[in-house]
Design an enzyme around this catalytic site. Structure first.
Site, mmCIF file in Angstrom:
data_model
loop_
_atom_site.group_PDB
_atom_site.id
_atom_site.type_symbol
_atom_site.label_atom_id
_atom_site.label_comp_id
_atom_site.label_asym_id
_atom_site.label_seq_id
_atom_site.Cartn_x
_atom_site.Cartn_y
_atom_site.Cartn_z
ATOM 1 N N TRP A 155 0.730 -0.996 -0.319
ATOM 2 C CA TRP A 155 0.235 -0.343 0.170
ATOM 3 C C TRP A 155 0.678 1.357 -0.206
ATOM 4 O O TRP A 155 -0.002 1.801 -0.121
ATOM 5 C CB TRP A 155 -0.812 0.531 1.048
ATOM 6 C CG TRP A 155 -0.879 0.528 2.173
ATOM 7 C CD1 TRP A 155 0.914 -0.393 2.770
ATOM 8 C CD2 TRP A 155 -1.441 0.773 3.212
ATOM 9 N NE1 TRP A 155 0.648 0.467 4.747
ATOM 10 C CE2 TRP A 155 -1.116 0.900 4.917
ATOM 11 C CE3 TRP A 155 -2.301 1.770 3.523
ATOM 12 C CZ2 TRP A 155 -1.215 1.776 6.183
ATOM 13 C CZ3 TRP A 155 -2.683 2.864 4.525
ATOM 14 C CH2 TRP A 155 -2.177 2.097 5.975
ATOM 15 N N ASN A 192 2.727 -8.892 0.877
ATOM 16 C CA ASN A 192 2.709 -7.111 1.611
ATOM 17 C C ASN A 192 3.740 -6.303 1.961
ATOM 18 O O ASN A 192 4.034 -5.521 1.403
ATOM 19 C CB ASN A 192 3.008 -7.918 3.240
ATOM 20 C CG ASN A 192 3.125 -6.711 4.788
ATOM 21 O OD1 ASN A 192 3.098 -6.828 5.961
ATOM 22 N ND2 ASN A 192 3.906 -5.471 3.796
ATOM 23 N N ARG A 201 0.661 -12.512 4.097
ATOM 24 C CA ARG A 201 -0.100 -12.238 3.926
ATOM 25 C C ARG A 201 0.043 -10.555 2.549
ATOM 26 O O ARG A 201 0.853 -10.541 2.408
ATOM 27 C CB ARG A 201 0.080 -11.414 5.660
ATOM 28 C CG ARG A 201 1.422 -10.558 5.744
ATOM 29 C CD ARG A 201 1.616 -9.473 7.206
ATOM 30 N NE ARG A 201 2.441 -8.846 7.175
ATOM 31 C CZ ARG A 201 3.240 -9.600 7.951
ATOM 32 N NH1 ARG A 201 3.567 -10.888 8.303
ATOM 33 N NH2 ARG A 201 4.746 -9.180 8.269
ATOM 34 N N SER A 202 -1.001 -10.527 2.805
ATOM 35 C CA SER A 202 -1.671 -9.039 2.083
ATOM 36 C C SER A 202 -1.413 -7.116 2.805
ATOM 37 O O SER A 202 -0.915 -7.461 3.736
ATOM 38 C CB SER A 202 -2.909 -9.312 0.988
ATOM 39 O OG SER A 202 -2.261 -8.455 -0.072
ATOM 40 N N GLU A 263 10.121 -11.067 11.095
ATOM 41 C CA GLU A 263 10.915 -9.700 11.186
ATOM 42 C C GLU A 263 10.597 -9.017 12.740
ATOM 43 O O GLU A 263 11.867 -7.938 12.808
ATOM 44 C CB GLU A 263 10.498 -8.738 9.347
ATOM 45 C CG GLU A 263 9.121 -8.514 10.337
ATOM 46 C CD GLU A 263 8.270 -8.958 9.591
ATOM 47 O OE1 GLU A 263 6.991 -8.805 10.034
ATOM 48 O OE2 GLU A 263 8.275 -10.079 9.477
ATOM 49 N N GLY A 289 -1.715 -2.901 8.012
ATOM 50 C CA GLY A 289 -0.709 -1.100 7.940
ATOM 51 C C GLY A 289 -1.182 -0.540 9.127
ATOM 52 O O GLY A 289 -0.095 0.264 8.988
ATOM 53 N N ASP A 291 0.110 -1.272 12.010
ATOM 54 C CA ASP A 291 0.866 -2.238 12.989
ATOM 55 C C ASP A 291 1.722 -1.636 13.919
ATOM 56 O O ASP A 291 2.578 -0.542 13.571
ATOM 57 C CB ASP A 291 1.486 -3.490 12.390
ATOM 58 C CG ASP A 291 2.648 -2.682 10.972
ATOM 59 O OD1 ASP A 291 2.228 -1.919 10.514
ATOM 60 O OD2 ASP A 291 3.437 -3.497 10.184
ATOM 61 N N GLU A 474 8.844 9.208 7.894
ATOM 62 C CA GLU A 474 7.531 8.283 7.719
ATOM 63 C C GLU A 474 6.571 8.726 8.402
ATOM 64 O O GLU A 474 5.084 8.568 8.124
ATOM 65 C CB GLU A 474 7.955 6.733 8.695
ATOM 66 C CG GLU A 474 7.653 5.751 8.706
ATOM 67 C CD GLU A 474 7.324 4.629 9.498
ATOM 68 O OE1 GLU A 474 7.310 3.710 9.505
ATOM 69 O OE2 GLU A 474 8.379 4.403 10.139
#
Length: 511
Positions: A155, A192, A201-202, A263, A289, A291, A474
């Site tokens: 994303w 992801n 996962r995506s 990770e 997203g 997280d 970020e």
């Protein structure tokens, strides 16, 4: 009607694509081996003993020889001492250096000029990873976010593309879309990120919106892209569905694995304490997203109470509504007979969202808690998604806009939530993608005045930090106009989606 809608969904995911547009069968996710699978006890020792401060370092390392031989040698040795274990790892792996900071601009040229100069620094060539790497092959160029994020993310890339388009780099936009299409062909969904440990996962499904940025694709390209969108839609319908109390079917975030994330292994072990369900919820939070955020926490405060898979999220389902509308439009343009089926699926979804994900007494959309059988407490920036995808009625859109203005608008941009938890997707942090979702959604519903206030305030925050440090970050603290904080790792600079949203907002409001 509800049974008919479910039957329609199953018929579509069963395959009503035109034969020429079918994709080859994707590889089963379970067959993708991650560093945790390959290195077993060595992996756990490195991660749990924190041989590297960042858990992502080891999973991005490249083995110098066969994994089984490395593990066999590890089992034969004595590596109870951290120095000995570190030496063993360094002898057997090419370990990436600490994530390099994007060079700060000492001269401080205009922000737009600085961002244009960052695109080449964040662009990577096509990738054919070496043996022993966790990276996934990519046939075209791509843009990474920056910092510790050395690969292409799902994303993130849409918001990065907004800036590429503003700066006349549509060539990179198309390259990245083709990479995502190749990933769907291989795995049946967009992972992801482009590492083996992300394949289970995506992330929020923005591929249809990326494709919408390209206006001049030929018919053959459009057919390939439509096939990929249909495959992605099947993934969400077959892998992430949940039944609401009235029988309506919506989707939630999830993950195919029930183990700690490679990770973030040590962090997940400490949080999950051996509970596979909690590990799966942590993974599902990463798919979202967000997280992590109070959105997914049972008590609204503590990560150990996470229950993402028990929550039906408004952002995901709004995006799937948008995807179904796009599938209908693209199918119709290519002469496919099932275009109307996707229209009907979108309308069924819209009705379910309006029934189950709306709080009338608080004039907001939210996430439905399956356990508590109600919309979760607390307004979040996800309430803007039904406006962003055009799903909300004009009346509800106006009421949501008033809620955003009252609760989420801060002095320096849009807050993610109203909860202060220490998690990075909560107050006081504001994130570039959420600024764009709100701005674009509010404009769609006639509130350009509020959209402009959010945009101008966020741009001023980005500009102030850039003038102070020479960096784009970020995330930002939109209450104090400074670097954001919280979460599992330090705030990163680079930064792909901040660059992209900043340039897009500048083009819209700062000419």
């Amino acid at each position: 009607m509800r049974r008919a809608a479910v039957a329609l969904s199953l018929a579509l995911v069963g395959g009503c694509m035109a034969p020429a547009a079918r994709l080859s069968a994707p590889a089963p996710t379970a067959q993708v081996r991650t560093p945790a699978d390959l290195y077993g006890p060595l992996f756990e020792a490195v991660q749990m003993r924190r041989i590297f401060p960042d858990g992502k370092t080891f999973v991005d390392a490249v083995a110098k020889r066969d994994a089984a031989a490395i593990v066999a040698d590890y089992r034969r040795g004595d590596y109870r001492d951290d120095a000995a274990l570190t030496a063993f790892v360094m002898a057997n792996f090419d370990v990436p250096a600490s994530a390099p900071a994007t060079p700060a601009s000492a001269a401080r040229p205009p922000l737009a000029e600085h961002i244009r100069a960052l695109w080449p620094q964040l662009t990577r060539p096509p990738l054919d990873p070496p043996a022993g790497s966790s990276a996934l092959a990519l046939p075209h160029r791509y843009v990474v976010p920056g910092g510790r994020f050395r690969e292409m993310y799902y994303w993130d890339s849409y918001f990065t593309m907004l800036g590429l388009e503003a700066d006349g780099r549509g060539d990179l936009t198309r390259d990245m879309i083709e990479n995502f299409v190749s990933l769907v062909t291989r795995f049946g969904h967009v992972p992801n990120g482009t590492r083996t440990y992300y394949v289970s996962r995506s992330q929020p499904p923005f591929l249809y919106l990326m494709m919408g940025l390209v206006r001049d694709a030929d018919a053959a390209t459009q057919a390939r892209w439509l096939a990929a969108l249909k495959a992605e839609h099947r993934f969400w319908i077959t892998q992430r569905s949940v039944t609401m109390p009235d029988g309506a079917v919506l989707q939630r975030y999830g993950d195919a694995r029930r183990t700690p994330r490679d990770e973030s292994w040590r962090e997940d072990v400490e949080t999950g304490r051996g509970d596979p369900a909690r590990y799966n919820d942590l993974r599902a939070g990463a798919e979202s997203g967000w997280d992590f955020s109070s959105r997914w926490l049972g008590d609204g405060r503590t990560l150990a109470t996470i229950r993402t898979t028990g929550i039906v999220p408004v952002d995901l389902n709004s995006l799937l509504y948008g995807m179904e509308r796009a599938l209908a439009e693209r199918s119709r343009a290519l002469g496919h007979r099932n275009a109307g089926d996707y229209d009907r699926m979108a309308e069924v979804r819209r009705a379910a969202i309006e029934r189950w994900l709306w709080r009338d007494d608080e004039a907001r959309y939210g996430d439905y808690d399956l356990g508590e059988r109600r919309v979760r407490a607390g307004v979040t920036a996800a309430t803007a998604y039904p406006l962003f995808t055009g799903m909300a009625s004009p009346g509800r859109g106006a009421r949501v806009a008033a809620t955003i203005e009252r609760d989420l608008l801060a002095a320096n941009g849009l807050r993610s939530t109203m909860a202060t938890t220490g998690q990075q997707w909560d107050r006081p942090n504001g994130w570039a993608p959420l600024q764009w979702i709100a701005v674009d959604g509010l404009r769609r519903y006639g509130r350009d005045d509020l959209a402009q206030r959010i945009a101008v305030r966020f741009l001023a925050t980005v500009e102030r930090e850039y003038r102070a440090s020479g960096k784009l970050l970020e995330k930002y603290d939109v209450e104090e106009s400074r670097a954001g904080g919280g979460g599992e790792y330090p705030t990163q600079d680079g930064f792909g989606w901040t660059n992209g949203v900043t340039r897009a907002l500048q083009e819209r409001y700062a000419r």
